[in-house]
Every structure is written in C-alpha cells, then in structure tokens.
Design an enzyme around this catalytic site. Structure first.
Site, PDB file in Angstrom:
ATOM      1  N   LYS A 160      16.207-123.029  94.282  1.00 25.77           N
ATOM      2  CA  LYS A 160      14.788-122.670  94.130  1.00 25.77           C
ATOM      3  C   LYS A 160      14.729-121.485  93.159  1.00 25.77           C
ATOM      4  O   LYS A 160      14.910-120.335  93.537  1.00 25.77           O
ATOM      5  CB  LYS A 160      14.214-122.264  95.512  1.00 25.77           C
TER       6      LYS A 160
ATOM      7  N   SER B  78      14.471-109.003  95.464  1.00 17.18           N
ATOM      8  CA  SER B  78      14.157-107.642  95.896  1.00 17.18           C
ATOM      9  C   SER B  78      14.600-107.405  97.347  1.00 17.18           C
ATOM     10  O   SER B  78      14.711-108.355  98.132  1.00 17.18           O
ATOM     11  CB  SER B  78      12.657-107.403  95.749  1.00 17.18           C
TER      12      SER B  78
ATOM     13  N   CYS C 170      19.270-105.591  87.591  1.00 17.44           N
ATOM     14  CA  CYS C 170      19.624-104.897  88.830  1.00 17.44           C
ATOM     15  C   CYS C 170      20.776-103.927  88.603  1.00 17.44           C
ATOM     16  O   CYS C 170      21.068-103.101  89.450  1.00 17.44           O
ATOM     17  CB  CYS C 170      19.984-105.889  89.919  1.00 17.44           C
TER      18      CYS C 170
ATOM     19  N   GLU D 104      12.536 -98.602  93.246  1.00 20.87           N
ATOM     20  CA  GLU D 104      13.050 -99.359  92.102  1.00 20.87           C
ATOM     21  C   GLU D 104      11.862 -99.682  91.190  1.00 20.87           C
ATOM     22  O   GLU D 104      10.920-100.359  91.602  1.00 20.87           O
ATOM     23  CB  GLU D 104      13.683-100.668  92.599  1.00 20.87           C
TER      24      GLU D 104
HETATM   25  P1  NAD Z   1      11.599-111.301  94.369  1.00 24.76           P
HETATM   26  O1  NAD Z   1      12.216-110.778  95.616  1.00 24.76           O
HETATM   27  O2  NAD Z   1      10.159-111.110  94.152  1.00 24.76           O
HETATM   28  O3  NAD Z   1      11.853-112.884  94.248  1.00 24.76           O
HETATM   29  C1  NAD Z   1      13.136-113.428  94.371  1.00 24.76           C
HETATM   30  C2  NAD Z   1      12.997-114.863  94.887  1.00 24.76           C
HETATM   31  O4  NAD Z   1      12.421-114.817  96.190  1.00 24.76           O
HETATM   32  C3  NAD Z   1      12.106-115.745  94.028  1.00 24.76           C
HETATM   33  O5  NAD Z   1      12.684-117.026  93.930  1.00 24.76           O
HETATM   34  C4  NAD Z   1      10.804-115.785  94.807  1.00 24.76           C
HETATM   35  O6  NAD Z   1      10.106-116.997  94.642  1.00 24.76           O
HETATM   36  C5  NAD Z   1      11.259-115.634  96.243  1.00 24.76           C
HETATM   37  N1  NAD Z   1      10.262-114.958  97.078  1.00 24.76           N
HETATM   38  C6  NAD Z   1       9.410-113.981  96.702  1.00 24.76           C
HETATM   39  N2  NAD Z   1       8.640-113.597  97.738  1.00 24.76           N
HETATM   40  C7  NAD Z   1       9.034-114.337  98.799  1.00 24.76           C
HETATM   41  C8  NAD Z   1       8.620-114.395 100.157  1.00 24.76           C
HETATM   42  N3  NAD Z   1       7.660-113.595 100.630  1.00 24.76           N
HETATM   43  N4  NAD Z   1       9.237-115.255 100.974  1.00 24.76           N
HETATM   44  C9  NAD Z   1      10.220-116.054 100.508  1.00 24.76           C
HETATM   45  N5  NAD Z   1      10.641-116.051  99.223  1.00 24.76           N
HETATM   46  C10 NAD Z   1      10.065-115.199  98.380  1.00 24.76           C
HETATM   47  O7  NAD Z   1      12.466-110.673  93.161  1.00 24.76           O
HETATM   48  P2  NAD Z   1      12.153-110.758  91.619  1.00 24.76           P
HETATM   49  O8  NAD Z   1      11.010-109.854  91.306  1.00 24.76           O
HETATM   50  O9  NAD Z   1      12.113-112.155  91.161  1.00 24.76           O
HETATM   51  O10 NAD Z   1      13.494-110.126  91.028  1.00 24.76           O
HETATM   52  C11 NAD Z   1      13.685-108.746  90.844  1.00 24.76           C
HETATM   53  C12 NAD Z   1      14.450-108.160  92.001  1.00 24.76           C
HETATM   54  O11 NAD Z   1      15.705-108.815  92.132  1.00 24.76           O
HETATM   55  C13 NAD Z   1      14.787-106.695  91.785  1.00 24.76           C
HETATM   56  O12 NAD Z   1      14.599-106.036  93.009  1.00 24.76           O
HETATM   57  C14 NAD Z   1      16.241-106.717  91.395  1.00 24.76           C
HETATM   58  O13 NAD Z   1      16.952-105.532  91.680  1.00 24.76           O
HETATM   59  C15 NAD Z   1      16.741-107.843  92.215  1.00 24.76           C
HETATM   60  N6  NAD Z   1      17.982-108.372  91.685  1.00 24.76           N
HETATM   61  C16 NAD Z   1      19.116-108.084  92.344  1.00 24.76           C
HETATM   62  C17 NAD Z   1      20.315-108.538  91.865  1.00 24.76           C
HETATM   63  C18 NAD Z   1      21.576-108.236  92.572  1.00 24.76           C
HETATM   64  O14 NAD Z   1      22.577-108.844  92.245  1.00 24.76           O
HETATM   65  N7  NAD Z   1      21.599-107.347  93.549  1.00 24.76           N
HETATM   66  C19 NAD Z   1      20.361-109.306  90.694  1.00 24.76           C
HETATM   67  C20 NAD Z   1      19.167-109.603  90.053  1.00 24.76           C
HETATM   68  C21 NAD Z   1      17.981-109.122  90.561  1.00 24.76           C
END
Ligand code: NAD
Length: 501
Positions: free
Chosen positions: A175, A228, A283, A385
C-alpha cells in the site's frame, strides 16, 4: 476531474478499479491536479489479500534460485526504465531528477541484495547433536506479508520491503503513499515483466481504510510500515494485538554535532545537502546542527549563509536545480507554520525562505531554504519533526552537552559528528543513543547489505528494514531434530529429559 488519468490497483497481475472513493494526485511544482487515484475499499484490499494467499503455496515451493532470478531480471529492467520511473517520481513527489536517480539506485541495490536469497536462506546444520541424532534450522517464509510506505521515498522504501519478502518465498500486498503512488506501481508492473507470477505481488492504493483492512485480516502474517511516528506506533500496537509480526519505522530529528576542530568548510558543504537535499523530506535529513563552542557556531552559520545564497530552487525536472517543491499544499503550510512558530518562540531566523517565488511556477509548493540560529531545546522547532528545508543551529559548550541533548530527544534515527579527533568520534559513536551514526558522513544511510533502523521512537519492533534483518523479519526459523534408528533395534523408553549427560 473526469479527464484526469485514473490510477488503479494491481491485483492478481491485472490493473483493476476498486473502491468508490478517489482523490487527486498533484504535481507539486505546478500545484495542478494531474491524476486521480482510486482509494481501495475493504473488499478491494481483501481481493488483493486473497490473490496473494492463493499465489503463496506455489511461490513458496519455487526454488529460491528461481525466485532470485526474477530479482536479477528486475534489476536490469529497473536500470533500463530508470528515466521513466524517475520522471513519475519527480512529477508526484517533486524531488530533483538527479536525487530521484539516487533514490532509485538505492532501491535497485535492495533488489540486487534480494537476488542473493539462496545464499541468505541457507540454514544451520549440526551433525550428531546426540548419538545418531542430527539437527538443523531452516528459515521458512511466513505467507502473505504487507507493506505500507511513506511519500518521501516512493520508489526506494517499497523496494526495502517486497523484493526480500518475495525472494524469501512470501507473497506481498503493498500500500504505497496516496500522495505519490505511480512510481511504485510502475516498478511492480516491471516485476511482472521480470517473471513474477500474478498474485505474488499486489498493489492497493488507498488510505486508512486499506491499512485497517490489512491490519485486521488474519491471512496477513506480517506488516512492514514506514511513516510518521504516531501512525507507526498505532500500526505496531494494532498489528501485534492482531497476532502479526510488525516492524514500524517512524519519524526522526537528526542532530549533527560540529566539534571545534572540525573542517568547517567541508562540514558546511555536507550539511547543505543533508539539510536541504530533497527539500529536507528525508528521515535521515539533518535539521539540527549542534555546534560545540560559539566560534564554530559562528563559522558554520556564516558558511551556511553563503552557500544558501547560491542555491537554485525550482522544478525537479530541471536537473540544474538543487531543491524542488514540498510535496503538497498541506505540507507546505505545515512547514511554513513551523518557521513562523520558530520566529515567535525566539529563535533567530538568519535566512528566511518563506517568500520565494519560482517564475512560471507561482502555484507550486516552493519554500526556500530557512536557517535558524540560537535554537533552544524547549522550542517547537527543536522538538517536532518539521520535514522541510529548515535547519536550526544550537550552541553548546562541550561534546557531552551535545550528546545529552541528543540522548534526551524522543527520536533516535540518525546522527553524525564532524571532527578530526578520533577519540571524540569513537566515544560519540560508541555511546550515543541513536541507531545510525556518521563520522564526517552526514547521511549515514546503511547500504543494502547492512540493515536500517533507528532507536527510541524512530522504530517500533525488533528488526530493522532491509539487509540481514529483512531476511530474519520475512522468515521464521524452524529447527528439525532427526534420527534414523537402525532397523530392528528396539529402543527403550526414557523418562528423563534428553541430554548428553
Ligand atoms: P504518514 O505516516 O503520513 O504515512 C505513511 C503511510 O501511512 C502512508 O501509506 C499513509 O497512507 C498511511 N497512513 C497515514 N495515516 C494513516 C492512518 N491514520 N491510519 C493508517 N494508515 C495511515 O507518513 P508520510 O508523511 O507519508 O511520510 C513522512 C514520515 O515518514 C516522516 O515522519 C518520516 O520521518 C517518516 N519516514 C521514516 C523513515 C524511516 O526509515 N524511519 C523513512 C522514510 C520516512
């Protein structure tokens, strides 16, 4: 709206519609909606899970070498189609095309590592653990596995997950982020072209409804999540409560320590890319510099100021640009809001990128590089962040003070130290409470044959992403103990616990 190309799901080897809801996918450089994305409903996700479930027995029985050959072919196809993949990535994420190429290359290296699966899946064998008894451990696939990925590495992060999961004999439902889903979908189609049987890899586009369905379905054995921290924490708790194996990688706030003996000019060059590359939407980005001593802080701020003035901000399609737009209007507003808040809370805004315009792209989500000095631990821009082109400089007096600051932060993804002092570097890397550490390396993102994982609230679960940890995450160990008594020999009953006593 009706005329926009529709992005579908990939289920059982076919592009299919599914779900009554949809949303626009924007080009962040223009602010225009260019595509319409179908959001999978529960029934569509269940269809994808059913396809993966049905494909599993035959795929599990496929020799690892044959599974690995699909990865080898996919690597070639990814290289041949790199321009098209990166063009899609830039059109939806916004990152500059050279940066997109770097992301894709890191993803390809994960495919390459997955092609070593036959070697990686070798078990452990012990002969004669008791008289005439042999024992071995083998690593068996789990079944249907799933991945939920973020917007910021739309190609690479999915490739952290499914190539190894699939090479280990699992099937997969991905997804991707709903903000920039097309490049991951194209890569999955290339995997079919590389010889992956239908159903082994399925892609469902969607939002919370799709994720909740994956979390609830008993056929899904394991979930890899990257995103996140608040969502990662929920995914981890819910997935575990539903009996699944879960790894959930979350957010970050990475500090770079600059020691008084550092080569400041080189540190400044490195910090520019680490803070503002990909618009700070990484990240492993560096949003904080912790300068040890005012002299080095002043030198770093002066150097950054000069370098920021040379930066070129504009659409990612122009390879001469250093930084593209932020991903969406919502994210732009959020990042700009953090800058406003930093000013309100008393940090010194040395470079203000809030009012830049990019001619011909006035509706794009462009924010110029922002630089704060005198950031303090209590400030929101220190705690949260930001995930944008905002770098804050903090001032401390000793290395220990810098380390105490880093250790007290809720995140522990990456960090680095700039110094010429080997003793300080060794002490820092040995003791800091962070999972990935760089010494004069600003973005210490492990290569594909190591594993990626932060500490503290940057990772929920025991195993990191890709590399050797992924082999363990996507398999379960089975240990078999075997004897073959000689025909006709009567064996007595033993009530004492079997041992070599
Ligand atoms: P996000 O958490 O908004 O979304 C990530 C995924 O979760 C997406 O596929 C989204 O559709 C899904 N999602 C969002 N809200 C949801 C909910 N309420 N219930 C279920 N699924 C949900 O993150 P983003 O904005 O797409 O990405 C940025 C974040 O990702 C930053 O916090 C970054 O630090 C983190 N990140 C971490 C790493 C790592 O390896 N630690 C790598 C890349 C990004």
């Amino acid at each position: 709206m009706q005329n926009l190309p529709l992005i579908q799901h990939l289920i059982d080897g076919q592009l299919v519609a599914g779900g009554s809801r949809s949303q626009d996918v924007f080009n962040p450089a223009t602010g225009q909606a260019e595509k319409r994305l179908l959001l999978a409903d529960k029934a569509t996700v269940e269809q994808a899970i059913a396809s993966a479930h049905a494909a599993y027995p035959a795929w599990r029985a496929t020799p690892p070498l044959k599974r690995a050959r699909v990865m080898s072919r996919l690597k070639v196809l990814l290289e041949e189609n790199a321009e098209q993949i990166c063009a899609l990535l830039t059109a939806e994420h916004g990152k500059v095309v050279g940066d997109a190429m770097g992301e894709l290359q890191r993803g390809i290296e994960n495919v390459e590592y997955a092609s070593y699966a036959p070697e990686l899946l070798k078990g452990e064998h012990s002969k004669n653990v008791g008289t005439g008894v042999d024992s071995w451990s083998e690593f068996q696939p789990l079944g249907v596995t799933a991945g939920i990925t973020p917007f910021n590495f739309p190609v690479m992060v999915p490739l952290w997950m499914w190539p190894m999961a699939i090479a280990c004999g699992n099937t997969f439902v991905l997804k991707p982020s709903e903000r920039d889903p097309s490049s991951a979908l194209l890569v999955a189609q290339l995997a079919l072209q590389a010889g992956l049987p239908p159903g082994v890899l399925n892609v469902v586009n969607g939002d919370k409804e799709a994720v909740d369905t994956l979390l609830a379905d008993k056929r899904v054995q394991a979930i890899s999540f990257v995103g996140s921290t608040p969502i990662a924490e929920t995914i981890y708790a819910t997935g575990c409560a539903n009996g699944k194996r879960v790894q959930a990688l979350g957010g970050a706030k990475n500090h770079a320590v600059v020691m008084p003996d550092a080569d400041v000019a080189n540190a400044v060059s490195a910090l520019m890319g680490a803070a503002y590359g990909s618009c700070g939407e990484r990240c492993m980005a560096i949003p904080l510099v912790v300068a040890v001593g005012d002299a080095v802080a002043d030198a770093v701020v002066a150097g950054l100021r000069v370098e920021i003035a040379k930066m070129k901000v504009g659409p990612g399609t122009d390879a001469s640009n250093d930084m593209g737009p932020l991903v969406t209007q919502v994210h732009f507003d959020k990042v700009k809001g953090f800058v406003d808040q930093g000013v309100a809370e008393g940090a010194t805004l040395v470079v203000d990128g809030r009012s830049i315009t990019v001619p011909g792209h006035e509706r794009g989500y462009f924010l110029g590089a922002c630089l704060f000095d005198h950031v303090k631990p209590g400030m929101t821009i220190y705690q949260e962040e930001i995930f944008g082109p905002v770098l804050g400089v903090m001032r401390v007096n000793t290395l220990q003070e810098a380390m105490d600051l880093i250790d007290a932060h809720e995140y522990g993804n990456g960090t680095c130290i700039f110094t010429r002092d080997g003793e300080a570097a060794r002490y820092f890397s040995d003791n800091i409470l962070v999972g990935m550490v760089g010494v004069n390396v600003p973005l210490p993102v492990p290569v594909a044959y190591h594993s990626f994982g932060g500490w503290k609230r940057s990772l929920f679960g025991d195993l990191g992403a890709y590399g050797p940890d992924a082999v363990r995450f996507y398999t379960k160990r089975k240990t078999i103990t075997q004897r073959w008594p000689s025909a006709g020999v009567r064996e007595g009953t033993a009530f004492s616990f079997p041992s070599n006593r």
